[in-house]
Design a protein around this motif. Sequence first.
Motif, PDB file in Angstrom:
ATOM      1  N   ASP A 117     -62.272  74.484  44.803  1.00 44.06           N
ATOM      2  CA  ASP A 117     -63.692  74.347  45.106  1.00 44.06           C
ATOM      3  C   ASP A 117     -64.379  73.263  44.283  1.00 44.06           C
ATOM      4  O   ASP A 117     -65.571  73.062  44.418  1.00 44.06           O
ATOM      5  CB  ASP A 117     -64.404  75.676  44.893  1.00 44.06           C
ATOM      6  CG  ASP A 117     -64.213  76.209  43.480  1.00 44.06           C
ATOM      7  OD1 ASP A 117     -63.290  75.743  42.792  1.00 44.06           O
ATOM      8  OD2 ASP A 117     -64.983  77.099  43.073  1.00 44.06           O
ATOM      9  N   SER A 118     -63.629  72.538  43.466  1.00 42.44           N
ATOM     10  CA  SER A 118     -64.215  71.528  42.585  1.00 42.44           C
ATOM     11  C   SER A 118     -64.367  70.192  43.308  1.00 42.44           C
ATOM     12  O   SER A 118     -63.386  69.613  43.780  1.00 42.44           O
ATOM     13  CB  SER A 118     -63.348  71.347  41.340  1.00 42.44           C
ATOM     14  OG  SER A 118     -63.822  70.285  40.561  1.00 42.44           O
ATOM     15  N   LEU A 119     -65.603  69.722  43.378  1.00 42.94           N
ATOM     16  CA  LEU A 119     -65.844  68.391  43.933  1.00 42.94           C
ATOM     17  C   LEU A 119     -65.463  67.310  42.939  1.00 42.94           C
ATOM     18  O   LEU A 119     -65.029  66.224  43.331  1.00 42.94           O
ATOM     19  CB  LEU A 119     -67.318  68.238  44.312  1.00 42.94           C
ATOM     20  CG  LEU A 119     -67.751  68.912  45.602  1.00 42.94           C
ATOM     21  CD1 LEU A 119     -69.243  68.761  45.794  1.00 42.94           C
ATOM     22  CD2 LEU A 119     -67.013  68.325  46.774  1.00 42.94           C
ATOM     23  N   ASP A 120     -65.625  67.601  41.652  1.00 42.94           N
ATOM     24  CA  ASP A 120     -65.285  66.603  40.631  1.00 42.94           C
ATOM     25  C   ASP A 120     -63.802  66.267  40.641  1.00 42.94           C
ATOM     26  O   ASP A 120     -63.420  65.103  40.518  1.00 42.94           O
ATOM     27  CB  ASP A 120     -65.682  67.094  39.241  1.00 42.94           C
ATOM     28  CG  ASP A 120     -67.178  67.123  39.048  1.00 42.94           C
ATOM     29  OD1 ASP A 120     -67.876  66.393  39.774  1.00 42.94           O
ATOM     30  OD2 ASP A 120     -67.643  67.864  38.166  1.00 42.94           O
ATOM     31  N   ILE A 131     -53.147  67.175  40.825  1.00 50.18           N
ATOM     32  CA  ILE A 131     -52.728  68.567  40.595  1.00 50.18           C
ATOM     33  C   ILE A 131     -53.930  69.402  40.175  1.00 50.18           C
ATOM     34  O   ILE A 131     -54.064  70.557  40.590  1.00 50.18           O
ATOM     35  CB  ILE A 131     -51.587  68.611  39.562  1.00 50.18           C
ATOM     36  CG1 ILE A 131     -50.340  67.976  40.173  1.00 50.18           C
ATOM     37  CG2 ILE A 131     -51.305  70.031  39.097  1.00 50.18           C
ATOM     38  CD1 ILE A 131     -49.202  67.777  39.207  1.00 50.18           C
ATOM     39  N   TRP A 132     -54.813  68.824  39.386  1.00 45.24           N
ATOM     40  CA  TRP A 132     -56.051  69.516  39.028  1.00 45.24           C
ATOM     41  C   TRP A 132     -56.874  69.809  40.283  1.00 45.24           C
ATOM     42  O   TRP A 132     -57.474  70.883  40.411  1.00 45.24           O
ATOM     43  CB  TRP A 132     -56.832  68.666  38.037  1.00 45.24           C
ATOM     44  CG  TRP A 132     -58.194  69.180  37.682  1.00 45.24           C
ATOM     45  CD1 TRP A 132     -58.570  70.467  37.470  1.00 45.24           C
ATOM     46  CD2 TRP A 132     -59.376  68.393  37.490  1.00 45.24           C
ATOM     47  NE1 TRP A 132     -59.906  70.533  37.158  1.00 45.24           N
ATOM     48  CE2 TRP A 132     -60.419  69.281  37.159  1.00 45.24           C
ATOM     49  CE3 TRP A 132     -59.642  67.026  37.543  1.00 45.24           C
ATOM     50  CZ2 TRP A 132     -61.708  68.845  36.897  1.00 45.24           C
ATOM     51  CZ3 TRP A 132     -60.927  66.598  37.285  1.00 45.24           C
ATOM     52  CH2 TRP A 132     -61.947  67.501  36.965  1.00 45.24           C
ATOM     53  N   GLU A 189     -64.721  68.074  53.334  1.00 45.37           N
ATOM     54  CA  GLU A 189     -64.545  69.487  53.673  1.00 45.37           C
ATOM     55  C   GLU A 189     -64.981  70.397  52.534  1.00 45.37           C
ATOM     56  O   GLU A 189     -65.410  71.523  52.761  1.00 45.37           O
ATOM     57  CB  GLU A 189     -63.083  69.765  54.017  1.00 45.37           C
ATOM     58  CG  GLU A 189     -62.643  69.185  55.330  1.00 45.37           C
ATOM     59  CD  GLU A 189     -61.152  69.310  55.544  1.00 45.37           C
ATOM     60  OE1 GLU A 189     -60.461  69.899  54.683  1.00 45.37           O
ATOM     61  OE2 GLU A 189     -60.659  68.797  56.570  1.00 45.37           O
ATOM     62  N   ARG A 190     -64.855  69.916  51.308  1.00 48.49           N
ATOM     63  CA  ARG A 190     -65.261  70.717  50.151  1.00 48.49           C
ATOM     64  C   ARG A 190     -66.758  70.663  49.904  1.00 48.49           C
ATOM     65  O   ARG A 190     -67.263  71.269  48.972  1.00 48.49           O
ATOM     66  CB  ARG A 190     -64.532  70.248  48.887  1.00 48.49           C
ATOM     67  CG  ARG A 190     -63.063  70.560  48.902  1.00 48.49           C
ATOM     68  CD  ARG A 190     -62.431  70.205  47.585  1.00 48.49           C
ATOM     69  NE  ARG A 190     -60.996  70.413  47.624  1.00 48.49           N
ATOM     70  CZ  ARG A 190     -60.215  70.378  46.558  1.00 48.49           C
ATOM     71  NH1 ARG A 190     -60.728  70.136  45.374  1.00 48.49           N
ATOM     72  NH2 ARG A 190     -58.921  70.572  46.675  1.00 48.49           N
ATOM     73  N   GLY A 191     -67.474  69.912  50.702  1.00 50.68           N
ATOM     74  CA  GLY A 191     -68.926  69.868  50.574  1.00 50.68           C
ATOM     75  C   GLY A 191     -69.462  68.599  49.979  1.00 50.68           C
ATOM     76  O   GLY A 191     -70.631  68.539  49.603  1.00 50.68           O
TER      77      GLY A 191
END
Length: 159
Positions: free
Chosen positions: A51-54, A44-45, A115-117
């Motif tokens: 945009d968060s890779l973490d 969910i986070w 996809e998010r980098g």
Amino acid sequence: MELPAVNLKAIILVHWLLTVWGCMNYMLPGSYAWGNFSVLAVGIWAIVQRDSLDAIMMFLTGLLLTVLTDIIHISVFYPPNNYLTDVKRFSIGMAIFSLLLKPVSCYLVYRMYRERGGEYTFNIGVACAGWDRSTYEPIDQQDAPPQWPDSGKTAQQPY
């Protein structure tokens, strides 16, 4: 063959439903529920912070870890045949189905990570012995003349 794009919300919803059904009969211990629901909370986070890779990396790592813990939970707590009721059979079946679906979910979440980098390789910050030093730039003396003359050159003799 290109797989269709799957929404992260759909992955979390399916695993949430299968985990709820897997925990329905109290046959699996509380650690099964805590492990799976906490990983879904990290998912969910990952939805909230697009945009968060973490977030997506932690969700992927959690899914991979729950594959291992689910195998252990199901194999240790699987009841003998004479104690299997229909509800227990359904509950353990949904837990097994969730376990079988997790590698597919891991692949789809990994594609979302890309996809998010995200990178192909996962760097854990440990330098190896063959570390490339071609980009090394000393910072102690920048553009300073050398202190000692070059030993390869001979000094000119005075006339």
